[in-house]
Design a protein around this motif. Structure first.
Motif, mmCIF file in Angstrom:
data_model
loop_
_atom_site.group_PDB
_atom_site.id
_atom_site.type_symbol
_atom_site.label_atom_id
_atom_site.label_comp_id
_atom_site.label_asym_id
_atom_site.label_seq_id
_atom_site.Cartn_x
_atom_site.Cartn_y
_atom_site.Cartn_z
ATOM 1 N N ALA A 26 65.223 -86.520 -19.260
ATOM 2 C CA ALA A 26 63.912 -86.745 -18.482
ATOM 3 C C ALA A 26 64.699 -85.665 -17.522
ATOM 4 C CB ALA A 26 64.022 -87.746 -17.740
ATOM 5 N N MET A 27 64.691 -85.413 -16.622
ATOM 6 C CA MET A 27 64.818 -84.550 -15.289
ATOM 7 C C MET A 27 64.339 -85.087 -13.951
ATOM 8 S SD MET A 27 65.196 -80.268 -15.476
ATOM 9 C CE MET A 27 65.959 -79.412 -14.575
ATOM 10 N N ILE A 28 64.679 -84.644 -13.218
ATOM 11 C CA ILE A 28 64.579 -84.903 -12.118
ATOM 12 C C ILE A 28 64.249 -83.386 -10.841
ATOM 13 C CG2 ILE A 28 64.582 -86.124 -9.367
ATOM 14 C CD1 ILE A 28 66.499 -88.494 -10.720
ATOM 15 N N PHE A 29 63.861 -83.515 -10.571
ATOM 16 C CA PHE A 29 63.513 -81.496 -9.699
ATOM 17 C C PHE A 29 63.881 -81.979 -8.022
ATOM 18 C CE2 PHE A 29 60.838 -81.333 -13.544
ATOM 19 C CZ PHE A 29 61.592 -80.622 -14.732
ATOM 20 N N GLN A 30 64.569 -80.626 -8.110
ATOM 21 C CA GLN A 30 64.754 -80.499 -5.797
ATOM 22 C C GLN A 30 63.784 -81.010 -5.423
ATOM 23 O OE1 GLN A 30 66.617 -76.981 -5.677
ATOM 24 N NE2 GLN A 30 66.782 -77.136 -3.593
ATOM 25 N N GLU A 31 62.317 -80.164 -5.507
ATOM 26 C CA GLU A 31 61.334 -80.702 -4.797
ATOM 27 C C GLU A 31 60.120 -81.265 -5.403
ATOM 28 O OE1 GLU A 31 58.845 -80.928 -1.795
ATOM 29 O OE2 GLU A 31 60.689 -79.649 -1.076
ATOM 30 N N PRO A 32 59.861 -82.825 -4.690
ATOM 31 C CA PRO A 32 59.530 -83.748 -5.274
ATOM 32 C C PRO A 32 57.902 -82.948 -5.401
ATOM 33 C CG PRO A 32 60.470 -84.686 -3.485
ATOM 34 C CD PRO A 32 61.444 -83.506 -4.253
ATOM 35 N N MET A 33 58.081 -82.220 -3.893
ATOM 36 C CA MET A 33 56.220 -82.600 -3.743
ATOM 37 C C MET A 33 55.634 -81.338 -4.643
ATOM 38 S SD MET A 33 54.233 -83.699 -1.523
ATOM 39 C CE MET A 33 51.584 -83.468 -1.047
ATOM 40 N N THR A 34 56.022 -80.606 -4.861
ATOM 41 C CA THR A 34 55.830 -78.924 -6.044
ATOM 42 C C THR A 34 56.078 -79.715 -7.901
ATOM 43 O OG1 THR A 34 57.563 -78.423 -6.271
ATOM 44 C CG2 THR A 34 55.858 -77.141 -4.525
ATOM 45 N N SER A 35 56.267 -80.693 -7.933
ATOM 46 C CA SER A 35 56.188 -81.463 -9.471
ATOM 47 C C SER A 35 55.503 -83.019 -9.893
ATOM 48 C CB SER A 35 57.837 -82.035 -8.990
ATOM 49 O OG SER A 35 58.577 -80.732 -8.732
ATOM 50 N N LEU A 36 55.273 -82.957 -8.332
ATOM 51 C CA LEU A 36 53.859 -84.656 -8.445
ATOM 52 C C LEU A 36 52.328 -83.606 -8.235
ATOM 53 C CD1 LEU A 36 55.644 -86.927 -5.950
ATOM 54 C CD2 LEU A 36 55.266 -87.272 -8.324
ATOM 55 N N ASN A 37 51.377 -84.610 -8.819
ATOM 56 C CA ASN A 37 50.489 -83.634 -8.611
ATOM 57 C C ASN A 37 49.434 -84.323 -7.074
ATOM 58 O OD1 ASN A 37 47.263 -83.161 -8.861
ATOM 59 N ND2 ASN A 37 47.532 -83.350 -11.513
ATOM 60 N N PRO A 38 48.914 -83.199 -6.432
ATOM 61 C CA PRO A 38 48.039 -84.128 -5.793
ATOM 62 C C PRO A 38 47.117 -84.627 -5.328
ATOM 63 C CG PRO A 38 48.627 -81.461 -5.392
ATOM 64 C CD PRO A 38 49.092 -82.097 -6.074
ATOM 65 N N ALA A 39 45.665 -84.909 -6.713
ATOM 66 C CA ALA A 39 45.210 -84.922 -6.345
ATOM 67 C C ALA A 39 44.896 -86.066 -7.292
ATOM 68 C CB ALA A 39 44.170 -84.165 -7.245
ATOM 69 N N LEU A 40 46.633 -86.959 -8.198
ATOM 70 C CA LEU A 40 46.388 -87.692 -8.904
ATOM 71 C C LEU A 40 47.254 -89.147 -7.718
ATOM 72 C CD1 LEU A 40 47.213 -87.266 -12.814
ATOM 73 C CD2 LEU A 40 44.844 -87.429 -11.787
ATOM 74 N N THR A 41 47.019 -90.685 -8.044
ATOM 75 C CA THR A 41 47.685 -91.360 -6.906
ATOM 76 C C THR A 41 48.905 -91.148 -7.771
ATOM 77 O OG1 THR A 41 46.634 -93.376 -8.975
ATOM 78 C CG2 THR A 41 45.363 -92.350 -6.743
ATOM 79 N N ILE A 42 50.140 -91.846 -7.425
ATOM 80 C CA ILE A 42 51.565 -92.684 -7.876
ATOM 81 C C ILE A 42 51.096 -92.880 -9.116
ATOM 82 C CG2 ILE A 42 52.964 -93.837 -7.309
ATOM 83 C CD1 ILE A 42 53.180 -90.975 -5.595
ATOM 84 N N GLY A 43 50.218 -93.853 -8.971
ATOM 85 C CA GLY A 43 50.686 -95.086 -10.342
ATOM 86 C C GLY A 43 49.991 -94.376 -11.696
ATOM 87 N N ASP A 44 48.844 -93.375 -11.068
ATOM 88 C CA ASP A 44 48.231 -92.533 -12.354
ATOM 89 C C ASP A 44 49.278 -91.732 -12.784
ATOM 90 O OD1 ASP A 44 46.104 -93.977 -12.482
ATOM 91 O OD2 ASP A 44 44.522 -91.914 -11.026
ATOM 92 N N GLN A 45 49.627 -90.867 -11.915
ATOM 93 C CA GLN A 45 51.224 -89.789 -12.478
ATOM 94 C C GLN A 45 52.113 -90.655 -13.468
ATOM 95 O OE1 GLN A 45 52.083 -87.074 -9.556
ATOM 96 N NE2 GLN A 45 50.850 -87.377 -8.106
ATOM 97 N N ILE A 46 52.342 -92.103 -12.958
ATOM 98 C CA ILE A 46 53.629 -92.777 -13.490
ATOM 99 C C ILE A 46 53.212 -93.420 -15.057
ATOM 100 C CG2 ILE A 46 55.563 -94.631 -14.003
ATOM 101 C CD1 ILE A 46 55.860 -94.153 -10.909
ATOM 102 N N SER A 47 52.255 -93.947 -14.566
ATOM 103 C CA SER A 47 50.963 -94.273 -16.173
ATOM 104 C C SER A 47 50.851 -93.398 -17.134
ATOM 105 C CB SER A 47 49.959 -95.364 -16.058
ATOM 106 O OG SER A 47 49.896 -96.501 -14.739
ATOM 107 N N GLU A 48 50.889 -92.528 -17.013
ATOM 108 C CA GLU A 48 50.416 -91.309 -18.107
ATOM 109 C C GLU A 48 51.684 -91.354 -18.886
ATOM 110 O OE1 GLU A 48 48.850 -86.466 -17.730
ATOM 111 O OE2 GLU A 48 50.160 -86.904 -15.929
ATOM 112 N N VAL A 49 52.643 -90.656 -18.090
ATOM 113 C CA VAL A 49 54.211 -90.770 -18.882
ATOM 114 C C VAL A 49 54.380 -91.427 -19.940
ATOM 115 C CG1 VAL A 49 57.074 -90.686 -19.111
ATOM 116 C CG2 VAL A 49 55.138 -89.544 -16.624
ATOM 117 N N LEU A 50 53.812 -93.415 -19.794
ATOM 118 C CA LEU A 50 54.427 -94.527 -20.407
ATOM 119 C C LEU A 50 52.736 -94.528 -21.424
ATOM 120 C CD1 LEU A 50 54.916 -96.351 -17.232
ATOM 121 C CD2 LEU A 50 56.096 -96.426 -19.216
ATOM 122 N N ILE A 51 51.593 -93.951 -20.838
ATOM 123 C CA ILE A 51 50.606 -94.062 -22.713
ATOM 124 C C ILE A 51 50.955 -92.858 -23.291
ATOM 125 C CG2 ILE A 51 48.634 -93.410 -22.328
ATOM 126 C CD1 ILE A 51 48.167 -94.367 -19.659
#
Length: 614
Positions: free
Chosen positions: A94-119
């Motif tokens: 796995a990888m953590i990128f330098q700028e989190p705002m460009t790595s996270l989807n602004p249209a999805l909630t935090i819960g949905d973005q983490i859940s997506e990986v688990l599903i």
């Protein structure tokens, strides 16, 4: 000896340009074991981030050629299909990128973005993924984790967004975590929290961590072994203690020499240049001591009194303000000719707004700003333009400050012609050539466009443009925070040279306490729009009185590998919000003088809560 989790052998990455393949990473080899941290260090363009993306196979396949060997638990990653690689990404590596705002989807909630990986990787149901997401948020020490599940990225601070990226990366308990400059964009206190969190989670999961950075202070605190990259090659590799104590290569010695070390100025009265080492020869660059440039005239050049800047927050159509951002609250300080006053604090404390208000790029609510006794806040039209000749600003991002369609020479000459400083275009060209040489560039570079320069060169160009007006005061707003360590040292040395030769006064805005210690004559510490402590540099750094000042100084990474096993104690604190109800009336602050010129805001046991109470 145990088998390494990841083994990289003769990694070569090339990018296609037309019909040619240009090598960017050249025969890099290393291995990393479970529970171990390997730091890959080097400046921008050294190939460290390209190497990390090559390990993850995240480069565009059509324009990239990756050769050599990358083995994860014995499996060759470069032989896998893209579908097989997708199954590994986020799962085993796995990888953590330098700028989190460009790595996270602004249209999805935090819960949905983490859940997506688990599903996707764990085949969990939506309800199971949500429960596991809550556990992950608690694991990365997100306060009020259940509430955060349904929030969006823009509702979180930079430090909290980086914690979300760590939660996503750790969702499937990977064997290898690649952290690509995960703290570079963060304030020093938040950086300390993230570094501590990564160390704690690594111990819990026994992960191998590949940590990519150019900050040697961070390397000393987190890395077991260090690999130094220069121009796409791994030029030095070994235990971190050995690299720091006995660097074998000239470039490594140059990197280490440019690292600002907190406490290195103890006993010094004036600022000091960084002791640079030549990256090719390894020989020290001769540096003359900095002369005392502060004018003896007791009358300050710039006088700021009771400055207030607030921004209204409107509740809706035709409604009055529902609240206000108290960005700058009752600020007062003086700045003398030839002096550097540093404004320090975390993002959101109001230091940049202070600089912009003094420049009249943001309008003050009340207060007074006087330059040589003349009030600035009431100026307009031609009087305001004339004032800006005497106060210039250097911004954090030099590329955003320059017009990409205009050649550098034209960008510097434009204000010379506009203000009548140059009598003709020929005179302007001569002045531009002189300014280019003065900031350490070649005169013939004036014909180039901004994209043809490195970040450090672009910042020198912005300094040249500011000097073109022959100002008395320069507001430097995070002017070196985005630069690599050696370029940062060179630019600061340049600023000290110019101050010495031209008598410039600097309002130096920064969150980098180690740089501030070397650069400044006096320091003002800001918290939530207010100055909580101000005084001579030695007094602030050697005898800090306010808890917030001590917190800032305690979070600075120290470039000493002997401290690697130390634990700072993980804090979840974020800087409080400066937003207040519209009816809020700021309390009257009282200051005590603890030594000559050293003023401290009085506080109680609950100073931070009191300062931010709405």
């Amino acid at each position: 000896m145990p088998t390494p989790v990841m083994t990289v052998s003769n990694l070569r990455t090339s990018f296609r340009r037309g019909k040619e393949w240009i090598p960017v990473v050249k025969d890099v080899s290393f291995e990393v074991h479970a529970g171990e941290t390997l730091a890959i260090v080097g400046e921008s363009g050294s190939g460290k981030s390209v190497s990390a993306l090559s390990l993850m196979r995240l480069h565009a396949a059509e324009t990239t050629r990756i050769e050599g060997s990358v083995k994860l638990e014995g499996a060759e990653l470069l032989d896998l299909s893209e579908r097989e690689m997708r199954g590994l990404r986020g799962n085993k590596i796995a990888m953590i990128f330098q700028e989190p705002m460009t790595s996270l989807n602004p249209a999805l909630t935090i819960g949905d973005q983490i859940s997506e990986v688990l599903i996707a990787h764990q085949n969990l149901s939506l309800a199971e993924a949500r429960r596991e997401t809550l556990v992950l948020l608690q694991k990365v020490r997100i306060p009020a984790a259940e509430k955060r599940l349904d929030e969006y990225p823009h509702q979180l601070s930079g430090g909290m967004r980086q914690r979300i990226m760590i939660a996503i990366a750790l969702a499937c308990r990977p064997k290898v975590l690649i952290a690509d400059e995960p703290t570079t964009a963060l304030d020093v206190t938040i950086q300390a929290q993230i570094l501590e969190l990564i160390k704690l989670l690594q111990e819990e999961e026994n992960m191998a961590v590949v940590f990519i950075t150019h900050d040697m202070g961070v390397v000393a605190e987190i890395a077991d072994r260090t690999l130094v990259m220069y121009k796409g090659e791994a030029i030095e590799h070994g235990p971190t203690e050995e690299i720091f104590a006995h660097p074998a290569r000239a470039y490594t010695r140059a990197l280490l020499s440019a690292v600002p070390r907190l406490g290195s100025m103890e006993g010094a009265r004036a600022p000091a240049r960084f002791p640079l080492v030549d990256a090719e020869t390894g020989q020290p660059v001769e540096m003359a001591p900095v002369a005392n440039t502060v004018a003896e005239n007791p009358t300050p050049l710039l006088r700021v009194r009771n400055l207030v800047t607030r921004f209204d927050i409107h509740g809706g159509l035709l409604r009055g303000p529902a609240g206000r951002v108290h960005a700058v609250e009752n600020l007062s300080f003086d700045l003398h000719a030839g002096e550097t006053l540093a404004l320090v604090g975390e993002s959101g404390c109001g230091k940049s707004t202070t600089g912009r208000t003094i420049m009249r790029l943001t309008e003050a609510r009340s207060g007074s700003v006087q330059l040589e006794g003349r009030e600035i806040l009431g100026l307009s039209g031609e009087a305001l333009r004339h004032m800006r000749r005497n106060i210039q600003m250097i911004f954090q991002d030099p590329f955003a400050s320059l017009n990409p369609r205009i050649r550098i020479g034209e960008a510097i000459a434009e204000p010379l012609l506009l203000h009548g400083i140059a009598r003709s275009k020929e005179d302007a060209r001569a002045r531009v050539a002189d300014l280019m040489v003065k900031v350490g560039l070649q005169a013939d570079m004036a014909s180039r466009f901004p994209h043809e320069f490195s970040g450090g060169q672009r910042q020198r160009i912005c300094i040249a443009r500011a000097l073109a007006m022959e100002p008395q005061v320069i507001v430097a707003d995070e002017a070196v925070s985005a630069l690599d360590v050696t370029i940062k040292a060179q630019v600061i040395n340049l600023m000290l040279d110019l101050q010495e030769s031209m008598g410039l006064a600097y309002l130096f805005i920064s969150h980098d306490m180690a740089v501030v210690e070397r650069m400044s004559h006096r320091v003002a510490v800001m918290y939530l729009g207010e100055i909580v402590e101000i005084g001579p540099r030695a007094a602030i750094f050697e005898n800090p009185q306010h808890p917030y000042t001590r917190k800032l100084l305690g979070a600075v990474p120290i470039p000493d590998p002997a401290r690697r096993g130390m634990r700072r104690g993980l804090s979840n604190d974020e800087i409080k919000s400066p937003v207040r109800p519209a009816s809020y009336i700021p309390p009257t602050r009282h200051y005590i003088e603890v030594s000559p010129g050293h003023m401290v805001q009085q506080w109680g046991a609950d100073w931070d809560e009191t300062a931010s109470a709405a």
